[in-house]
Design a protein around this motif. Structure first.
Motif, short mmCIF file in Angstrom:
data_model
loop_
_atom_site.label_atom_id
_atom_site.label_comp_id
_atom_site.label_asym_id
_atom_site.label_seq_id
_atom_site.Cartn_x
_atom_site.Cartn_y
_atom_site.Cartn_z
N PHE A 1 0.85 -1.48 -0.34
CA PHE A 1 -0.27 0.21 0.03
C PHE A 1 0.75 0.92 -0.27
CE2 PHE A 1 -2.58 -2.75 2.23
CZ PHE A 1 -3.43 -3.87 1.90
N PRO A 2 1.62 1.55 -0.95
CA PRO A 2 2.42 3.11 -1.30
C PRO A 2 1.71 4.00 -0.83
CG PRO A 2 1.73 1.30 -3.35
CD PRO A 2 1.65 0.36 -2.79
N GLY A 3 2.11 4.64 0.12
CA GLY A 3 1.32 6.18 0.38
C GLY A 3 0.17 5.92 1.10
N ALA B 1 2.43 -1.61 -7.70
CA ALA B 1 2.80 -2.17 -6.54
C ALA B 1 2.97 -3.67 -6.00
CB ALA B 1 2.41 -1.02 -5.76
N GLU B 2 2.17 -3.83 -6.27
CA GLU B 2 1.23 -5.18 -6.11
C GLU B 2 2.30 -5.98 -6.68
OE1 GLU B 2 -2.64 -8.88 -5.92
OE2 GLU B 2 -2.64 -6.63 -6.68
N ASP B 3 2.23 -6.51 -8.11
CA ASP B 3 3.33 -7.31 -8.74
C ASP B 3 4.65 -7.17 -8.41
OD1 ASP B 3 1.69 -7.94 -11.69
OD2 ASP B 3 1.48 -6.12 -11.45
N ARG B 4 5.20 -5.55 -8.00
CA ARG B 4 6.73 -4.98 -7.60
C ARG B 4 7.09 -5.62 -5.61
NH1 ARG B 4 5.92 -0.19 -7.50
NH2 ARG B 4 6.32 0.62 -9.55
N MET B 5 5.54 -5.94 -5.74
CA MET B 5 5.96 -6.79 -3.23
C MET B 5 5.85 -8.26 -4.35
SD MET B 5 2.88 -7.27 -0.92
CE MET B 5 2.08 -8.41 -2.09
#
Length: 919
Positions: free
Chosen positions: A461-463, A788-792
């Motif tokens: 959950f960036p930001g 974000a989710e793929d990066r995580m």
């Protein structure tokens, strides 16, 4: 003197031919007597001197005391004795204990961190009364305002009329509450009366008056919403969330009863919601205010609350005891069809045919509306499997360490066996040490889990500022970590304990044995092979997700994010009506152009790579195609330049395209390819939403395909229309047209402007003090957040793969080094007989690499098999790429070579004379 007495005891034992046990018992008693004398001379009392001598030589049965007497002790006392002895043994081996605890902490901590998210998103119940009796009408997270069903006919989103009809005609529910489906896309602007502060854009959820009663909640202060608050003409009220009361108002009791201006309308705060209640669903932006549904028309200017066929509500109910869900499902489905058949939407023959399939599925709602569960479900399950494999590798590593340690303690175990200790007793003692070790590792793992969970929340959950998931371990996470520690203690401790407990008592009498064979055991090698195979699987998995992320991030979005900023706004919250927005948009363009660095000002319904989408049915005039869904955006003349979208045919939206001029549209290439014949010129063609309105828009231009809500969404039909134009066939009053409200301003600047957020806020405030910034982002960060989710997942699988590789490398190194240590005499003899140092190194490296190669032979097909189960989570990766597989194999091969070379070099430096003297 001591040496003479000790020697005489040994001679006496052999001379009189006593049994091994008797000789050992007397010899140990002689040791205890000698140690007691030394302790007395150092100033101890006789009792303390004897006790310390016994402690120094180990457990009671190892120094000649009665083993059978110990067996008669209470089980608790025996366990405590085992624990005390285990702690002493761990203290005696600080290096072993530290390495084992660190290894377990990483394995258990990684699993506990992932479980924290799994528990919060998928297992945790709402903090409400009797969550098991809560059900939701529907099972899909449809959002947010629409007028359609799924092809299956399943209904999860309801009109206000449908909710009121079902509530009136179903006695099976104790309460039936209605909830705004898409509040996360409709923030409200709040300012406290009399406070000298800028209005804040926050989440506000509109709910029925019995919302809190349905959940069985009580307020922290004041009262909660009631049915009397949710009627037309009632004073406007709201309930504030506990987190907002704590963080924004420092638990000020005067907040209850005070007036808040919500979207410029005065609202009385009547109470504070319970602590830890974050609403009916888990979101990274939970509601800060709960408002009655009947206040939505004046506060949010929503035209669909009454007299509309727009579906915008979720429904949750509490069942009465003994109600059959299957029977109730059938009843409410029939009631829904009965209500909908009276509406205009289903009056046609086609509508009646669609209505026959309409039905409602009752789904459990104790965990709330699972909006995030469906989003993260597959990835979290994958991460649980991956972290489980890492823990398995860690357990194999600890098992190897315990096997080595067990061999080093062989003399002690032989003595204990000779003095009467049963094998089961020794296994229990050694297993107790393993469980103690796992418990300490689990405790340290909680610290790793805390740090890991914080990292996961930042990645997922960036930001986000108020994610309702806490990094601190909850009781469920503590129980999980404790159970996992106990399981791993038994898992990695049982086999080493059983093997180590197998002893030959007569060996206790020997001071040394010559061995020219015997390196690592078969079990040790097997564990190393398993570690190598599993680490290869994880390395290949990490490579696949990294490859998928790379492909996603390198998609040609047909956008230009350089020196571009997104200012999200909501004119409705500032009190603007549909008839007033035209002047507002003109002012926005004018005022932002006054900023020197600003080159283009694009105004739009929503911007690219934003989690938003609005779709309309379209049909091309003269074409036989049925209804086709196409995304639609309202845009200003400079919009395409502001986002970097290029025109490929015709013209774009111009200043001449006003609300009074002919209705026009610009379409994308996919729109043309799907709805026109190859080579057919779309310019000048007309389309609309039905056969009766196909002349609503004239196509004046074609733009390239740009990516909007999701980079994976291909063949995406889109058309763009001027900000204020409405279809000619739309005869509804302008006050009902919510599409006229935009949500984003895209600014293109001549250079980077770090202070652009401040400038944007000042510009909006100068136009209207109530016109606040809902969210400010650079265009680059908005695009970045969509991955974000793929990066995580990619980063975590890479981290777990690296950890697995490290553990496997240490495991191979440990077994190889241990084998060299055990074979020191053999290597000494070989070198004494003329073996070269290079040959010795080759022998050691070859033995280690054989284990690694066997692991690779097992790991390659396992990786290929596992890849088939994750392809659905990858982007344009259908199988294991040869480069990924070769890279993983080479990485593991290099690590194995390093692990083998270090002990091999040590073996090559063995001095033959010293090696033989060690015997």
């Amino acid at each position: 003197m001591k040496a003479l007495r000790h020697g005489w005891a040994r001679i006496r034992n052999f001379a009189f031919g006593r049994s091994n046990r008797e000789r050992l018992r007397e010899e140990m008693e002689e040791h205890v007597a000698l140690q007691t004398e030394e302790n007395i001379r150092s100033g101890m009392s006789a009792v303390e001197a004897r006790r310390q001598a016994l402690i120094k030589l180990g457990p009671v049965e190892a120094v000649g005391e009665s083993y059978h007497a110990e067996e008669s002790l209470p089980i608790l006392e025996t366990v405590l004795q085992d624990c005390r002895y285990g702690v002493r043994m761990l203290k005696k081996s600080p290096v072993f204990s530290s390495v084992a605890v660190l290894t377990l902490a990483l394995g258990i901590g990684a699993n506990a961190a992932i479980f924290t998210l799994v528990h919060a998103l998928m297992l945790k119940k709402l903090p409400v009364a009797d969550p098991k009796s809560l059900v939701r009408l529907g099972n899909n997270n449809d959002c947010c305002v629409g007028a359609g069903f799924h092809d299956s006919g399943e209904v999860s989103l309801f009109t206000t009329s449908s909710y009121e009809f079902l509530k009136k005609n179903t006695t099976e529910f104790e309460e039936l509450a209605a909830i705004q489906a898409g509040f996360a896309y409709r923030p409200v602007v709040v300012r406290r009366e009399g406070a000298q502060q800028t209005p804040r854009s926050v989440m506000g959820e509109f709910v029925s008056g019995n919302y809190f009663k349905t959940f069985g909640l009580t307020p922290v202060a004041g009262r909660l919403l009631e049915d009397s608050d949710d009627v037309i003409g009632a004073p406007m009220t709201a309930v504030m969330s506990y987190e907002t009361w704590k963080n924004a108002f420092d638990r000020d009791p005067s907040v209850v009863g005070s007036t808040m201006y919500v979207n410029t309308k005065p609202v009385t705060v009547v109470g504070i919601a319970p602590e830890n209640f974050y609403g009916d669903r888990l979101l990274s932006t939970p509601p800060e205010f709960y408002l009655p549904i009947e206040t939505m028309p004046p506060i949010a200017n929503a035209p669909y609350v009454h007299g509309s066929e727009m579906q915008w509500l979720y429904i949750i109910g509490r069942l009465k005891p003994g109600v059959s869900r299957a029977v109730l499902e059938q009843k409410i489905s029939e009631l829904l069809r009965e209500q909908l058949v009276t509406t205009q939407r289903f009056s046609s023959k086609e509508g009646r045919e669609r209505l026959r399939k309409a039905h409602i599925v009752l789904s459990p709602a104790g965990g709330g509306i699972q909006a995030l569960q469906q989003q993260y479900d597959k990835h979290l399950k994958l991460l649980m499997w991956v972290s489980g494999l890492v823990l398995l590798i860690a357990c194999a590593n600890i098992a190897n360490l315990l096997l080595v340690r067990g061999m080093a303690r062989k003399a002690e175990i032989n003595v204990r066996t000779a003095l009467g200790a049963k094998r089961g007793r020794i296994v229990r003692q050694l297993l107790t040490e393993s469980v103690l070790l796992a418990g300490i590792g689990g405790g340290a793992g909680l610290l790793v889990a805390y740090a890991g969970t914080r990292m996961l929340l930042v990645l997922a959950f960036p930001g986000a500022q108020q994610v309702p998931i806490h990094a601190a371990p909850s009781p469920a996470v503590l129980a999980f970590a404790f159970g996992l520690s106990l399981l791993t203690g038994v898992l990695f401790g049982m086999a080493p304990a059983w093997i180590a407990a197998k002893s030959e008592p007569v060996e206790a009498l020997h001071r040394g044995t010559r061995s020219v064979i015997g390196g690592a055991t078969l079990l040790q090698r097997g564990l190393v092979v398993m570690q190598a195979g599993l680490s290869l699987v994880l390395l290949v998995g990490a490579g696949l997700f990294a490859q998928s992320l790379s492909k996603l991030q390198h998609i040609d979005l047909k956008l230009d994010a350089t020196n571009r900023y997104i200012v999200h706004i909501n004119p409705q919250t500032a009190g603007y009506s549909q008839r007033q927005v035209g002047e507002l948009y003109r002012l926005l363009e004018e005022r932002f152009h006054l900023i020197p660095e600003v080159e283009k000002v694009g105004i739009t319904s929503y911007s690219p790579m934003e989690d938003n989408n609005d779709s309309w049915d379209v049909m091309v005039q003269g074409k036989p195609y049925p209804h086709t869904l196409s995304s639609v955006l309202r845009v200003s003349p400079e919009y395409f330049d502001s986002v970097g979208t290029h025109l490929v045919m015709g013209r774009g939206i111009g200043v001449q395209d006003t609300e009074t001029s002919p209705t026009v549209a610009v379409v994308n290439r996919t729109f043309v390819n799907k709805l026109f014949q190859p080579g057919e010129n779309p310019i000048g063609q007309h389309f609309g939403g039905s056969a009766a309105s196909v002349a609503d828009f004239e196509i004046v231009g074609v733009v390239e395909d740009t990516v909007y809500s999701d980079a994976r969404w291909r063949d995406h039909l889109m058309f763009f229309m001027p900000l204020l134009q409405r279809p000619a066939s739309d005869k509804d009053p302008i006050e009902s047209d919510e599409s006229l409200f935009v949500s984003a301003i895209v600014l293109k600047t001549s250079r980077p402007v770090p202070e652009m957020e401040t400038l944007a806020r000042k510009t909006l405030s100068a136009i209207n003090p109530n016109l606040s910034v809902v969210k400010f982002q650079t265009f680059e960060s908005q695009i970045y957040d969509q991955f974000a989710e793929d990066r995580m997942v990619s980063r975590l699988t890479t981290l777990f793969g690296a950890l697995a590789l490290l553990l496997a490398t240490l495991g191979l190194y440990g077994v190889t080094a241990y084998g060299v240590a055990r074979r020191t005499p053999e290597i000494g003899i070989r070198m004494a007989l003329g073996a070269h140092r290079g040959g010795v190194m080759t022998m050691v490296v070859r033995g280690a690499m054989v284990q690694a190669l066997i692991g690779l032979a097992i790991g390659v097909p396992a990786a290929l098999l596992c890849a088939r189960f994750v392809t659905s989570q990858l982007y344009e990766v259908k199988g294991v790429d040869a480069r990924v597989l070769v890279g993983a194999v080479l990485t593991l091969g290099v690590a194995a070579s390093i692990a083998a070379l270090i002990p091999a070099r040590r073996a090559a430096t063995i001095d033959p004379a010293r090696a033989l003297r060690t015997e």
